[in-house]
Every structure is written in C-alpha cells, then in structure tokens.
Design a protein around this motif. Structure first.
Motif, short mmCIF file in Angstrom:
data_model
loop_
_atom_site.label_atom_id
_atom_site.label_comp_id
_atom_site.label_asym_id
_atom_site.label_seq_id
_atom_site.Cartn_x
_atom_site.Cartn_y
_atom_site.Cartn_z
N GLY A 64 17.09 33.67 34.00
CA GLY A 64 18.21 33.97 34.86
C GLY A 64 18.02 33.40 36.24
N ALA A 65 19.05 33.46 37.07
CA ALA A 65 18.99 32.90 38.42
C ALA A 65 18.05 33.72 39.27
CB ALA A 65 20.38 32.87 39.03
N GLY A 66 17.31 33.04 40.11
CA GLY A 66 16.42 33.72 41.03
C GLY A 66 17.08 33.93 42.36
N VAL A 67 16.27 34.21 43.38
CA VAL A 67 16.78 34.37 44.74
C VAL A 67 17.05 32.98 45.31
CG1 VAL A 67 16.26 35.23 47.04
CG2 VAL A 67 15.40 36.46 45.02
N SER A 68 18.22 32.82 45.88
CA SER A 68 18.52 31.53 46.50
C SER A 68 18.78 31.72 47.99
CB SER A 68 19.73 30.86 45.83
OG SER A 68 20.88 31.66 45.95
N GLN A 69 18.45 30.67 48.74
CA GLN A 69 18.65 30.71 50.19
C GLN A 69 19.27 29.40 50.64
OE1 GLN A 69 14.33 32.61 50.99
NE2 GLN A 69 15.61 32.48 52.84
N SER A 70 20.09 29.50 51.67
CA SER A 70 20.68 28.29 52.24
C SER A 70 20.87 28.46 53.74
CB SER A 70 22.03 27.99 51.56
OG SER A 70 22.94 29.06 51.77
N PRO A 71 20.79 27.36 54.51
CA PRO A 71 20.33 26.05 54.03
C PRO A 71 18.83 26.06 53.78
CG PRO A 71 20.55 26.03 56.41
CD PRO A 71 21.03 27.38 55.97
N ARG A 72 18.33 25.05 53.11
CA ARG A 72 16.89 24.95 52.91
C ARG A 72 16.20 24.50 54.18
NH1 ARG A 72 14.41 24.32 48.20
NH2 ARG A 72 12.64 24.75 49.58
N TYR A 73 16.87 23.66 54.94
CA TYR A 73 16.32 23.16 56.19
C TYR A 73 17.41 23.25 57.26
CZ TYR A 73 12.91 21.15 52.99
OH TYR A 73 11.98 20.98 52.01
N LYS A 74 16.97 23.62 58.47
CA LYS A 74 17.93 23.71 59.57
C LYS A 74 17.23 23.25 60.85
CE LYS A 74 21.65 24.93 61.84
NZ LYS A 74 22.96 24.23 61.64
N VAL A 75 17.84 22.28 61.52
CA VAL A 75 17.37 21.86 62.82
C VAL A 75 18.39 22.32 63.84
CG1 VAL A 75 16.72 19.92 64.27
CG2 VAL A 75 16.20 19.86 61.83
N ALA A 76 17.94 23.02 64.85
CA ALA A 76 18.84 23.54 65.88
C ALA A 76 18.33 23.15 67.25
CB ALA A 76 18.97 25.05 65.78
N SER A 90 14.13 43.07 45.27
CA SER A 90 13.46 43.83 44.21
C SER A 90 14.44 44.81 43.61
CB SER A 90 12.22 44.56 44.74
OG SER A 90 12.57 45.58 45.65
N SER A 91 14.12 45.21 42.38
CA SER A 91 15.09 46.00 41.61
C SER A 91 15.03 47.49 41.90
CB SER A 91 14.85 45.79 40.12
OG SER A 91 13.59 46.35 39.78
N ASP A 92 13.93 47.94 42.44
CA ASP A 92 13.75 49.38 42.67
C ASP A 92 13.79 50.17 41.38
OD1 ASP A 92 15.27 49.93 45.94
OD2 ASP A 92 13.38 49.06 45.30
N ARG A 93 13.51 49.50 40.26
CA ARG A 93 13.40 50.23 38.99
C ARG A 93 11.93 50.30 38.62
NH1 ARG A 93 17.60 46.40 36.32
NH2 ARG A 93 19.45 46.98 37.49
N GLY A 94 11.43 51.47 38.36
CA GLY A 94 10.03 51.58 37.97
C GLY A 94 9.10 51.53 39.17
N GLN A 95 7.87 51.71 38.92
CA GLN A 95 6.91 51.86 40.00
C GLN A 95 6.51 50.54 40.63
OE1 GLN A 95 3.44 53.90 38.67
NE2 GLN A 95 3.06 54.86 40.61
N GLN A 96 6.58 49.48 39.86
CA GLN A 96 6.00 48.24 40.33
C GLN A 96 6.81 47.60 41.46
OE1 GLN A 96 4.54 45.80 37.22
NE2 GLN A 96 4.42 43.98 38.45
N GLU A 97 8.10 47.54 41.30
CA GLU A 97 8.99 47.02 42.34
C GLU A 97 8.50 45.72 42.93
OE1 GLU A 97 10.09 51.55 43.71
OE2 GLU A 97 9.96 50.01 45.24
N THR A 98 8.25 44.76 42.05
CA THR A 98 7.80 43.45 42.51
C THR A 98 8.89 42.78 43.32
OG1 THR A 98 6.46 43.21 40.54
CG2 THR A 98 7.01 41.20 41.72
N GLN A 99 8.49 42.13 44.40
CA GLN A 99 9.43 41.35 45.20
C GLN A 99 9.50 39.94 44.65
OE1 GLN A 99 7.80 41.75 49.20
NE2 GLN A 99 9.44 43.16 49.71
N TYR A 100 10.71 39.43 44.53
CA TYR A 100 10.93 38.06 44.11
C TYR A 100 11.46 37.29 45.31
CZ TYR A 100 10.33 39.94 39.46
OH TYR A 100 9.81 40.56 38.35
N PHE A 101 10.76 36.21 45.63
CA PHE A 101 11.08 35.47 46.85
C PHE A 101 12.00 34.29 46.58
CE2 PHE A 101 8.52 37.10 50.33
CZ PHE A 101 7.64 37.94 49.66
N GLY A 102 12.82 33.99 47.56
CA GLY A 102 13.59 32.76 47.56
C GLY A 102 12.75 31.63 48.11
#
Lengths: 109, 115
Positions: B1-13, B95-107
């Motif tokens: 399934g789709a993971g965490v996505s972030q945008s933009p990938r790069y930003k110059v300001a 994270s899903s907050d289901r169960g004890q483990q609550e692993t974080q999935y990073f973008g």
C-alpha cells in the motif's frame, strides 16, 4: 527530560558481526525503537523492545535492559548495503519517541 | 500500500520567505508527527497530532513555525520568515495507534535550504 547516547561512528568488515549500543535516561519508559536510515532517505523501522530481553528478526537482533537503561542492535553477516545510520529512539512517559543522533556504520570489503 | 508522502521533496527559499511543507500520512493513521533533522543528527521532535488535534507542539523552535491538520489526514507545516538556521530535512511520520507497538512510518522528507 530524556538523554540518549550512542556512538557516532563504527566500522566493520563484510560478513562480520557488529553491535551498536544505546544508553538512555528517560522520565518513564514505553518502548525503544531502532531505525535504519540510508543517506538522503527516510528512517525505516527495524525493531521494537518494551520488555527485557532479545528480539531476533533475521540478521538483526535487538536487546533491552530496562534496569540498566541499555539497548543494543546486533547485525550479523554484514553486507555492504548495511552501511547506514542506525537510530535509537526511546518513547518515554509522553509516548513521543526521542531519537539519538544516530550511529553511522561503515561496512568495508 | 501507499506509504507516507511529502511534498515538495526539495525547497530552496530566500531568507524571509514563507514556506509550506505538506505531509500525506498512511490512510487511516491516527497519529502524525513532524521532525526536523539537521545533517548528521537524529530527528528532533517538532509537533504531534492525534486526528485533527495538535496535542503537543513543544518542539516547535519559534512562533514562526506553525502546523495544522484540519481534517485529520493531510498536514501542513508552515515556516514564516525563514532563516538560514531553518535549513534542514523536515520529516513527517504517521502511526496507527493500534496495538502496543505503534511503529512510526516515515515519509521521504522535505529538504529545505534557506539562502
């Protein structure tokens, strides 16, 4: 507050075993995570320990001693692709993980 | 399934500009975290949402930083009047907050460079 300490850098030989240590001081404890992070990429989950003892998952194992505030990540049969940063993260009383600065592992032939 | 996505990938300001960083968490994940990661360092906590509620913003370094998650899914981290010290990788995790483990999935992160 929370304090997490892990070595900055380690080197090892392909095929060998390496142990990356993590010591912590936290207010409360609700689990310890290990993540792998390749340069320029997101951290990916490796293991989770909340009870004392060893958790084994393939080539990777993680150990926890809550009384000593100590964990280690054991990597066996090292491969070149294991060269990465390994992050120890502790979830304290707030349930929000605090990350160490990471251990950069260099695997050489 | 789709993971965490972030945008933009790069930003110059340019210094003084406002920027907006977007995070799309894994569908159904209740918890969403923002972290700032400087080069050679571990991720530093910025703020935490449970659904649309911002439960902890203790890590935001100044009032120039603002985050929202109005409908409990997509989140935006806004930095006003950017400064050079804001240059870092901004990571979002859910994270899903289901169960004890609550692993974080990073973008994959947004790499921000302020000139």
């Amino acid at each position: 507050g929370q304090n997490i300490d892990q070595p900055t850098e380690m080197t090892a030989t392909e095929g060998a075993i390496v142990q990356i240590n993590c010591t912590y001081q936290t207010s409360g404890f609700n689990g310890l995570f290990w993540y792998q992070q390749h340069a320029g990429e997101a951290p990916t989950f490796l293991s989770y320990n909340v009870l004392d003892g060893l958790e084994e998952k393939g080539r990777f194992s993680s150990f926890l001693s809550r009384s000593k505030g100590y964990s280690y990540l054991l990597l066996k049969e090292l491969q070149m692709k294991d060269s990465a940063s390994y992050l120890c993260a502790v979830r304290g009383g707030s349930y929000i993980p605090t990350f160490g600065r990471g251990t950069s592992l260099i695997v050489h032939p | 399934g789709a993971g965490v996505s972030q945008s933009p990938r790069y930003k110059v300001a340019k210094r003084g500009q406002d920027v907006a960083l977007r995070c799309d968490p894994i569908s159904g994940h209740v918890s969403l975290f923002w972290y700032q990661q400087a080069l050679g360092q571990g991720p530093e906590f910025l703020t935490y949402f449970q659904n649309e509620a911002q439960l902890d913003k203790s890590g935001l370094p100044s009032d120039r930083f603002f985050a929202e998650r109005p409908e409990g899914s997509v989140s935006t981290l806004k930095i006003q009047r950017t400064q050079q010290e804001d240059s870092a990788v901004y990571l979002c995790a859910s994270s899903s907050d289901r169960g004890q483990q609550e692993t974080q999935y990073f973008g994959p992160g947004t790499r921000l460079l302020v000139l």
